[in-house]
Design a protein around this motif. Structure first.
Motif, PDB file in Angstrom:
ATOM      1  N   ARG A  24     -23.375  -7.812   1.782  1.00  0.00           N
ATOM      2  CA  ARG A  24     -23.144  -7.870   2.805  1.00  0.00           C
ATOM      3  C   ARG A  24     -22.784  -9.202   3.739  1.00  0.00           C
ATOM      4  NH1 ARG A  24     -27.341  -4.350   2.968  1.00  0.00           N
ATOM      5  NH2 ARG A  24     -28.542  -5.429   3.987  1.00  0.00           N
ATOM      6  N   LEU A  25     -23.169 -10.116   3.363  1.00  0.00           N
ATOM      7  CA  LEU A  25     -22.876 -11.637   3.653  1.00  0.00           C
ATOM      8  C   LEU A  25     -21.585 -12.140   3.031  1.00  0.00           C
ATOM      9  CD1 LEU A  25     -26.581 -12.998   3.739  1.00  0.00           C
ATOM     10  CD2 LEU A  25     -24.923 -12.366   5.924  1.00  0.00           C
ATOM     11  N   GLU A  26     -21.620 -11.927   1.490  1.00  0.00           N
ATOM     12  CA  GLU A  26     -20.388 -12.702   1.044  1.00  0.00           C
ATOM     13  C   GLU A  26     -19.284 -11.831   0.890  1.00  0.00           C
ATOM     14  OE1 GLU A  26     -22.135 -13.823  -2.909  1.00  0.00           O
ATOM     15  OE2 GLU A  26     -23.722 -15.134  -1.930  1.00  0.00           O
ATOM     16  N   GLY A  27     -19.477 -10.855   1.047  1.00  0.00           N
ATOM     17  CA  GLY A  27     -18.078  -9.696   0.860  1.00  0.00           C
ATOM     18  C   GLY A  27     -17.646  -9.709  -0.711  1.00  0.00           C
ATOM     19  N   GLN A  28     -16.751  -8.664  -0.722  1.00  0.00           N
ATOM     20  CA  GLN A  28     -16.089  -8.461  -2.095  1.00  0.00           C
ATOM     21  C   GLN A  28     -14.819  -7.522  -1.827  1.00  0.00           C
ATOM     22  OE1 GLN A  28     -18.085  -5.724  -4.893  1.00  0.00           O
ATOM     23  NE2 GLN A  28     -19.621  -6.301  -3.709  1.00  0.00           N
ATOM     24  N   ASN A  29     -13.968  -7.365  -2.884  1.00  0.00           N
ATOM     25  CA  ASN A  29     -12.695  -6.538  -2.796  1.00  0.00           C
ATOM     26  C   ASN A  29     -13.206  -5.320  -3.061  1.00  0.00           C
ATOM     27  OD1 ASN A  29     -10.525  -8.544  -2.196  1.00  0.00           O
ATOM     28  ND2 ASN A  29     -10.789  -8.972  -4.521  1.00  0.00           N
ATOM     29  N   PHE A  30     -12.679  -4.156  -2.407  1.00  0.00           N
ATOM     30  CA  PHE A  30     -12.747  -2.729  -2.434  1.00  0.00           C
ATOM     31  C   PHE A  30     -11.385  -2.069  -2.757  1.00  0.00           C
ATOM     32  CE2 PHE A  30     -16.530  -4.132  -0.571  1.00  0.00           C
ATOM     33  CZ  PHE A  30     -17.659  -3.377  -0.966  1.00  0.00           C
ATOM     34  N   PHE A  31     -11.366  -1.107  -3.467  1.00  0.00           N
ATOM     35  CA  PHE A  31     -10.021  -0.751  -3.735  1.00  0.00           C
ATOM     36  C   PHE A  31     -10.119   0.862  -3.451  1.00  0.00           C
ATOM     37  CE2 PHE A  31     -10.261  -4.393  -6.411  1.00  0.00           C
ATOM     38  CZ  PHE A  31      -9.164  -4.693  -6.227  1.00  0.00           C
ATOM     39  N   ILE A  32      -9.002   1.396  -2.736  1.00  0.00           N
ATOM     40  CA  ILE A  32      -9.162   2.606  -2.042  1.00  0.00           C
ATOM     41  C   ILE A  32      -8.033   3.346  -2.609  1.00  0.00           C
ATOM     42  CG2 ILE A  32      -9.634   4.097  -0.092  1.00  0.00           C
ATOM     43  CD1 ILE A  32     -11.133   1.646   1.068  1.00  0.00           C
ATOM     44  N   ASP A  33      -8.073   4.818  -2.915  1.00  0.00           N
ATOM     45  CA  ASP A  33      -6.916   5.871  -3.005  1.00  0.00           C
ATOM     46  C   ASP A  33      -7.203   6.846  -1.925  1.00  0.00           C
ATOM     47  OD1 ASP A  33      -6.456   4.413  -5.217  1.00  0.00           O
ATOM     48  OD2 ASP A  33      -7.329   5.850  -6.757  1.00  0.00           O
ATOM     49  N   VAL A  34      -6.252   7.295  -1.413  1.00  0.00           N
ATOM     50  CA  VAL A  34      -6.216   8.449  -0.363  1.00  0.00           C
ATOM     51  C   VAL A  34      -5.071   9.365  -0.831  1.00  0.00           C
ATOM     52  CG1 VAL A  34      -5.911   9.206   1.818  1.00  0.00           C
ATOM     53  CG2 VAL A  34      -7.174   7.128   1.531  1.00  0.00           C
ATOM     54  N   GLU A  35      -5.469  10.695  -1.080  1.00  0.00           N
ATOM     55  CA  GLU A  35      -4.477  11.800  -1.323  1.00  0.00           C
ATOM     56  C   GLU A  35      -4.756  12.745  -0.043  1.00  0.00           C
ATOM     57  OE1 GLU A  35      -5.566  13.533  -5.146  1.00  0.00           O
ATOM     58  OE2 GLU A  35      -5.244  11.719  -6.251  1.00  0.00           O
ATOM     59  N   MET A  36      -3.511  13.121   0.388  1.00  0.00           N
ATOM     60  CA  MET A  36      -3.561  13.824   1.648  1.00  0.00           C
ATOM     61  C   MET A  36      -2.701  15.335   1.261  1.00  0.00           C
ATOM     62  SD  MET A  36      -2.767  10.589   4.045  1.00  0.00           S
ATOM     63  CE  MET A  36      -1.805  10.022   2.946  1.00  0.00           C
ATOM     64  N   TYR A  37      -3.440  16.126   1.376  1.00  0.00           N
ATOM     65  CA  TYR A  37      -2.592  17.691   0.962  1.00  0.00           C
ATOM     66  C   TYR A  37      -2.221  18.262   2.103  1.00  0.00           C
ATOM     67  CZ  TYR A  37      -4.493  16.693  -3.549  1.00  0.00           C
ATOM     68  OH  TYR A  37      -4.982  16.060  -4.985  1.00  0.00           O
ATOM     69  N   LEU A  38      -0.722  18.366   2.303  1.00  0.00           N
ATOM     70  CA  LEU A  38      -0.288  19.218   3.333  1.00  0.00           C
ATOM     71  C   LEU A  38       0.976  19.849   2.993  1.00  0.00           C
ATOM     72  CD1 LEU A  38       1.512  16.696   5.654  1.00  0.00           C
ATOM     73  CD2 LEU A  38       0.249  15.907   3.458  1.00  0.00           C
ATOM     74  N   ASP A  39       1.703  20.370   3.813  1.00  0.00           N
ATOM     75  CA  ASP A  39       2.884  21.172   3.824  1.00  0.00           C
ATOM     76  C   ASP A  39       4.005  20.154   3.807  1.00  0.00           C
ATOM     77  OD1 ASP A  39       5.396  22.740   3.639  1.00  0.00           O
ATOM     78  OD2 ASP A  39       4.189  24.585   4.442  1.00  0.00           O
ATOM     79  N   LEU A  40       4.931  19.903   2.925  1.00  0.00           N
ATOM     80  CA  LEU A  40       6.049  18.812   3.136  1.00  0.00           C
ATOM     81  C   LEU A  40       7.293  19.292   3.156  1.00  0.00           C
ATOM     82  CD1 LEU A  40       4.524  15.938   1.020  1.00  0.00           C
ATOM     83  CD2 LEU A  40       4.494  16.249   3.607  1.00  0.00           C
TER      84      LEU A  40
END
Length: 124
Positions: A24-40
């Motif tokens: 929490r002091l030094e930090g680091q990289n985080f990688f995030i994926d988001v999948e959103m399901y909806l009517d397109l």
């Protein structure tokens, strides 16, 4: 109703999440994926941004949550992201969020630790 998908893959943010104080002091990289399901179907016909989800807005929301907080668990980060996406973008039926932490302090070698949550707008 058709269920289609919009994906934002491998967003990278430097943030300060972790069980240990050092993380929490030094930090680091985080990688995030988001999948959103909806009517397109509607935006597929109208070609109007107003009829779909603005990818930039989703990115900025994920960035704000990831970099504006310090959670102990990536489970909490994923839950926070999924909840905010569903409450902000009401067209989305279901969202999947994956959070990867490459520098998870497990005392061994791995590519990353990953959490995936799937949440529905209807709570099911």
């Amino acid at each position: 109703m058709a269920i289609d998908k919009i994906t934002l893959k491998n967003m990278k943010f430097f943030a300060y999440h972790g069980v240990y104080e050092k993380e929490r002091l030094e930090g680091q990289n985080f990688f995030i994926d988001v999948e959103m399901y909806l009517d397109l179907r509607k935006p597929g016909v109208t070609d109007n941004l107003e009829d779909t989800i603005n990818y930039s807005d989703v990115y900025k929301l994920v960035q704000k949550i990831t970099q504006g907080n310090s959670f102990k668990l990536i489970e909490k980060l994923a839950e926070s992201i999924s909840g905010e996406i569903l409450s902000t973008f009401t067209r989305i039926e279901t969202v999947k969020v994956r959070v990867r932490k490459p520098q998870a302090p497990i005392g061994g070698v791995l590519d990353w630790a990953e959490v995936e949550v799937e949440r529905s707008a209807h709570g099911a």
